[in-house]
Design a protein around this motif. Structure first.
Motif, PDB file in Angstrom:
ATOM      1  N   ASN A 104       0.827  -1.193  -0.120  1.00  9.34           N
ATOM      2  CA  ASN A 104      -0.013  -0.014  -0.136  1.00  9.34           C
ATOM      3  C   ASN A 104       0.814   1.338  -0.122  1.00  9.34           C
ATOM      4  O   ASN A 104       0.219   2.174  -0.328  1.00  9.34           O
ATOM      5  CB  ASN A 104      -1.073   0.090   0.990  1.00  9.34           C
ATOM      6  CG  ASN A 104      -0.240  -0.083   2.565  1.00  9.34           C
ATOM      7  OD1 ASN A 104       0.924  -0.317   2.705  1.00  9.34           O
ATOM      8  ND2 ASN A 104      -0.945  -0.185   3.570  1.00  9.34           N
ATOM      9  N   SER A 105       2.110   1.196   0.233  1.00  3.51           N
ATOM     10  CA  SER A 105       2.760   2.384   0.445  1.00  3.51           C
ATOM     11  C   SER A 105       3.911   2.726  -0.802  1.00  3.51           C
ATOM     12  O   SER A 105       4.791   2.043  -0.889  1.00  3.51           O
ATOM     13  CB  SER A 105       3.744   2.433   1.848  1.00  3.51           C
ATOM     14  OG  SER A 105       4.451   3.597   1.752  1.00  3.51           O
ATOM     15  N   ALA A 106       3.611   3.543  -1.608  1.00  6.49           N
ATOM     16  CA  ALA A 106       4.451   3.890  -2.684  1.00  6.49           C
ATOM     17  C   ALA A 106       5.952   4.384  -2.267  1.00  6.49           C
ATOM     18  O   ALA A 106       6.805   3.761  -2.888  1.00  6.49           O
ATOM     19  CB  ALA A 106       3.949   4.765  -3.446  1.00  6.49           C
ATOM     20  N   GLU A 107       5.986   4.936  -1.225  1.00 11.74           N
ATOM     21  CA  GLU A 107       7.295   5.300  -0.699  1.00 11.74           C
ATOM     22  C   GLU A 107       7.980   4.210  -0.262  1.00 11.74           C
ATOM     23  O   GLU A 107       9.424   4.184  -0.611  1.00 11.74           O
ATOM     24  CB  GLU A 107       7.253   6.382   0.358  1.00 11.74           C
ATOM     25  CG  GLU A 107       6.762   7.635  -0.013  1.00 11.74           C
ATOM     26  CD  GLU A 107       6.684   8.711   1.140  1.00 11.74           C
ATOM     27  OE1 GLU A 107       6.709   8.015   2.375  1.00 11.74           O
ATOM     28  OE2 GLU A 107       6.244   9.869   0.825  1.00 11.74           O
ATOM     29  N   LYS A 108       7.475   3.265   0.455  1.00  9.46           N
ATOM     30  CA  LYS A 108       8.109   2.069   0.765  1.00  9.46           C
ATOM     31  C   LYS A 108       8.559   1.275  -0.317  1.00  9.46           C
ATOM     32  O   LYS A 108       9.870   0.691  -0.406  1.00  9.46           O
ATOM     33  CB  LYS A 108       7.213   1.202   1.751  1.00  9.46           C
ATOM     34  CG  LYS A 108       6.949   1.884   3.347  1.00  9.46           C
ATOM     35  CD  LYS A 108       8.258   1.895   3.905  1.00  9.46           C
ATOM     36  CE  LYS A 108       8.085   2.545   5.377  1.00  9.46           C
ATOM     37  NZ  LYS A 108       9.099   2.527   6.241  1.00  9.46           N
ATOM     38  N   TYR A 109       7.815   1.192  -1.293  1.00 15.06           N
ATOM     39  CA  TYR A 109       8.085   0.338  -2.522  1.00 15.06           C
ATOM     40  C   TYR A 109       9.245   1.048  -3.267  1.00 15.06           C
ATOM     41  O   TYR A 109      10.092   0.217  -3.632  1.00 15.06           O
ATOM     42  CB  TYR A 109       6.982   0.403  -3.374  1.00 15.06           C
ATOM     43  CG  TYR A 109       7.294  -0.475  -4.751  1.00 15.06           C
ATOM     44  CD1 TYR A 109       7.090  -1.842  -4.792  1.00 15.06           C
ATOM     45  CD2 TYR A 109       7.541   0.339  -5.891  1.00 15.06           C
ATOM     46  CE1 TYR A 109       7.234  -2.661  -5.588  1.00 15.06           C
ATOM     47  CE2 TYR A 109       7.860  -0.596  -7.048  1.00 15.06           C
ATOM     48  CZ  TYR A 109       7.650  -2.002  -7.101  1.00 15.06           C
ATOM     49  OH  TYR A 109       7.885  -2.844  -8.080  1.00 15.06           O
ATOM     50  N   LYS A 110       9.189   2.332  -3.329  1.00 15.17           N
ATOM     51  CA  LYS A 110      10.262   3.137  -4.213  1.00 15.17           C
ATOM     52  C   LYS A 110      11.445   2.785  -2.948  1.00 15.17           C
ATOM     53  O   LYS A 110      12.678   2.693  -3.704  1.00 15.17           O
ATOM     54  CB  LYS A 110      10.013   4.511  -4.026  1.00 15.17           C
ATOM     55  CG  LYS A 110      11.197   5.180  -4.717  1.00 15.17           C
ATOM     56  CD  LYS A 110      10.818   5.949  -5.768  1.00 15.17           C
ATOM     57  CE  LYS A 110      11.889   6.701  -6.396  1.00 15.17           C
ATOM     58  NZ  LYS A 110      12.042   6.574  -7.904  1.00 15.17           N
ATOM     59  N   GLU A 111      11.337   2.832  -1.822  1.00 18.15           N
ATOM     60  CA  GLU A 111      12.751   2.690  -0.812  1.00 18.15           C
ATOM     61  C   GLU A 111      13.462   1.175  -1.158  1.00 18.15           C
ATOM     62  O   GLU A 111      14.270   0.934  -1.268  1.00 18.15           O
ATOM     63  CB  GLU A 111      12.346   2.641   0.669  1.00 18.15           C
ATOM     64  CG  GLU A 111      13.283   2.425   1.591  1.00 18.15           C
ATOM     65  CD  GLU A 111      12.688   2.734   2.982  1.00 18.15           C
ATOM     66  OE1 GLU A 111      13.251   1.970   3.745  1.00 18.15           O
ATOM     67  OE2 GLU A 111      11.944   3.639   3.140  1.00 18.15           O
ATOM     68  N   ALA A 112      12.371   0.084  -1.161  1.00 18.17           N
ATOM     69  CA  ALA A 112      12.699  -1.153  -1.311  1.00 18.17           C
ATOM     70  C   ALA A 112      13.478  -1.453  -2.759  1.00 18.17           C
ATOM     71  O   ALA A 112      14.334  -2.176  -3.017  1.00 18.17           O
ATOM     72  CB  ALA A 112      11.673  -2.367  -1.318  1.00 18.17           C
TER      73      ALA A 112
END
Length: 178
Positions: A22-30
């Motif tokens: 659900n989190s675009a920022e977390k996905y980008k971070e990963a």
């Protein structure tokens, strides 16, 4: 610059770099941390000679310090340093394989913890310690323990001497056979 992916690339992602839905920022971070992992793997593959030199330096310093710390007898100390020098190529091969396999992921995880700016969760907790008064040994018991320590030291000296002689005979035999 291009990054070449090999079939042997370690694609495991640490628990701290999991892919949330659900989190675009977390996905980008990963994704960025996965890029860091690939870049580190590429760096290690392209700079293999440098990694070998670093491992050699670490082995030289570490083996001498470990031998000096564990072995106090001068003759045994010298023999073990000689053995450590002879085993260096084996160490280099094993360490390089381990380094290529594990270090990119370890470095990536460490870098991720450095840029996450989270407070450490591992705060030490106070532990209650119970102190028990010990009664000193009686005089005959002290004497028997002292004698036992002397006997053990004598046995250790004998075993160290026998070990040095056995290693010396082994080295002479191996060099003579070659």
């Amino acid at each position: 610059m291009t990054i070449v992916r090999k079939n042997t690339v370690n694609t495991t992602v640490s628990p701290s770099v999991s892919l949330p839905e659900n989190s675009a920022e977390k996905y980008k971070e990963a994704e960025r941390m996965r890029d860091v992992l690939l870049l580190l793997q590429n760096l290690i593959n392209s700079e293999e000679a440098t990694v070998k030199l670093i491992l050699d330096c670490l082995y030289d310093v570490g083996s001498v310090n470990l031998i000096n710390q564990k072995l106090r007898l001068k003759p045994l100390n010298r023999v073990m340093k000689l053995i450590a020098r002879m085993s260096k190529p084996v160490f280099r091969t094993l360490a390089l394989n381990w380094f290529k396999k594990n270090c990119p992921q370890l470095i990536t995880n460490w870098l991720h913890t450095q840029v996450s700016f989270k407070n450490p969760q591992n705060t030490p907790q106070k532990v209650a310690i119970e102190v028990v008064q010990l009664e000193p040994y009686s005089i005959p018991q002290k004497q028997s323990l002292s004698q036992e320590i002397k006997n053990l030291r004598y046995q250790v000296r004998w075993l160290a001497g026998i070990s040095i002689i056995a290693i010396a005979i082994l080295v002479v035999t191996v060099t003579w056979l070659n």
